[in-house]
Design a protein around this motif. Sequence first.
Motif, PDB file in Angstrom:
ATOM      1  N   GLY A 150      20.253 -16.386  27.112  1.00  0.00           N
ATOM      2  CA  GLY A 150      19.951 -17.087  28.358  1.00  0.00           C
ATOM      3  C   GLY A 150      18.534 -17.613  28.445  1.00  0.00           C
ATOM      4  O   GLY A 150      18.012 -17.818  29.555  1.00  0.00           O
ATOM      5  N   LEU A 151      17.898 -17.858  27.313  1.00  0.00           N
ATOM      6  CA  LEU A 151      16.517 -18.342  27.325  1.00  0.00           C
ATOM      7  C   LEU A 151      16.417 -19.821  27.678  1.00  0.00           C
ATOM      8  O   LEU A 151      15.409 -20.248  28.244  1.00  0.00           O
ATOM      9  CB  LEU A 151      15.872 -18.104  25.951  1.00  0.00           C
ATOM     10  CG  LEU A 151      15.767 -16.644  25.489  1.00  0.00           C
ATOM     11  CD1 LEU A 151      15.151 -16.581  24.096  1.00  0.00           C
ATOM     12  CD2 LEU A 151      14.938 -15.837  26.472  1.00  0.00           C
ATOM     13  N   HIS A 152      17.452 -20.583  27.365  1.00  0.00           N
ATOM     14  CA  HIS A 152      17.374 -22.033  27.572  1.00  0.00           C
ATOM     15  C   HIS A 152      17.202 -22.386  29.049  1.00  0.00           C
ATOM     16  O   HIS A 152      16.301 -23.165  29.421  1.00  0.00           O
ATOM     17  CB  HIS A 152      18.637 -22.700  27.018  1.00  0.00           C
ATOM     18  CG  HIS A 152      18.666 -24.180  27.255  1.00  0.00           C
ATOM     19  ND1 HIS A 152      17.990 -25.075  26.457  1.00  0.00           N
ATOM     20  CD2 HIS A 152      19.293 -24.923  28.210  1.00  0.00           C
ATOM     21  CE1 HIS A 152      18.193 -26.301  26.890  1.00  0.00           C
ATOM     22  NE2 HIS A 152      18.993 -26.235  27.957  1.00  0.00           N
ATOM     23  N   THR A 213      14.340 -13.440  32.912  1.00  0.00           N
ATOM     24  CA  THR A 213      15.208 -13.261  31.750  1.00  0.00           C
ATOM     25  C   THR A 213      14.886 -11.943  31.054  1.00  0.00           C
ATOM     26  O   THR A 213      13.727 -11.668  30.749  1.00  0.00           O
ATOM     27  CB  THR A 213      15.019 -14.421  30.760  1.00  0.00           C
ATOM     28  OG1 THR A 213      15.242 -15.651  31.447  1.00  0.00           O
ATOM     29  CG2 THR A 213      15.994 -14.307  29.603  1.00  0.00           C
ATOM     30  N   PRO A 214      15.878 -11.107  30.799  1.00  0.00           N
ATOM     31  CA  PRO A 214      15.601  -9.854  30.071  1.00  0.00           C
ATOM     32  C   PRO A 214      15.127 -10.170  28.667  1.00  0.00           C
ATOM     33  O   PRO A 214      15.506 -11.188  28.074  1.00  0.00           O
ATOM     34  CB  PRO A 214      16.950  -9.127  30.075  1.00  0.00           C
ATOM     35  CG  PRO A 214      17.960 -10.212  30.275  1.00  0.00           C
ATOM     36  CD  PRO A 214      17.298 -11.248  31.135  1.00  0.00           C
ATOM     37  N   PRO A 215      14.292  -9.333  28.101  1.00  0.00           N
ATOM     38  CA  PRO A 215      13.778  -9.597  26.750  1.00  0.00           C
ATOM     39  C   PRO A 215      14.904  -9.644  25.729  1.00  0.00           C
ATOM     40  O   PRO A 215      15.793  -8.799  25.710  1.00  0.00           O
ATOM     41  CB  PRO A 215      12.822  -8.423  26.497  1.00  0.00           C
ATOM     42  CG  PRO A 215      13.250  -7.360  27.455  1.00  0.00           C
ATOM     43  CD  PRO A 215      13.793  -8.063  28.654  1.00  0.00           C
TER      44      PRO A 215
END
Length: 324
Positions: A150-152, A213-215
């Motif tokens: 989910g980084l985008h 966002t979680p790492p």
Amino acid sequence: NPRPHTPKSGKRKGGFGRRVFLPKPTHPVTQRVFWLLRVVTSLFIGAVILAVNFSSEWFVGQVSTNTSYKAFSSKWISADVGLQVGLGGVNITLTGIPVQQLNETINYNEEFTWRLGENYAEGYAKALEKGLPDPVLYLAEKFTPNSPCGLHGQYRLAGHYTSATLWVAFLCWLLANVMLSMPVLVYGGHMLLATGVFQLLGLLFFSTATSLTPPCPLRLGTATLHTHHGPAFWITLTTGLLCVLLGLAMAVAHRMHPQRLKAFFTQSSGEDPAPEWNPEEGGLLSPRYRSTAESPEPQDIPLSEASSEACCKKEHPREPDCTL
């Protein structure tokens, strides 16, 4: 006969209780230093706002590792892998240690962008078609829209909002320079304060969006890549705090000593400050002044007897005797 008294040059005599204008001398070197300091500070702030907006070093990370080189190959390489996340995309570097390995030159620098009008997924698909090394494709895949990390979504949203606030900060910086050169000092200070506030607001957007966002672990062969805030983030924070401090200082100075603030900026620009009346201090604040009580008083000069008789004859020609 004693010589008549003449006032010295550079002084102007006034009436009782009035003040006399005396220009305040200013050393030309001091004027140049003040002007140079203003120009360098202003250019530094504007250059930083533009540079960080296009920089890819907001979130960075680098690691040295032994990893696989390409898909469907059992060969490993020793390389430095770098990740730079900016407001408009991701930049991934891969440099071999040494550069020449497996009869190839291992030195890659690939960029994947998500700016308006560009599709990140298409760029990633083209990278797959070119057959880029595994470390580059692995990191690029973590920022695709379909990635479970989910980084985008988070970094793309943070980049858009941060870039927008930085452009507003740049506009405020332009207005601050215009107003300070007019000079409209109080509004120039407000615009300088707004420049710093919008820079700090952009940092808040970036930090908030990325912290939601979680790492996501980034494992590359035998090592793990850890990311942190980069130079662009910290220099934006420094510049924003500098603008806020300068804006607050100008606002406080205008509130307490407006004439001194104006004299300072007028002196730094090399102009002669105009005398203004300050009712609180009871007189001219800049330039210097001198009251008539302090100036030399005119002296009564006695005329000689011959000159007085000649004067009387000219004024009263019909009177034989003329006495003072």
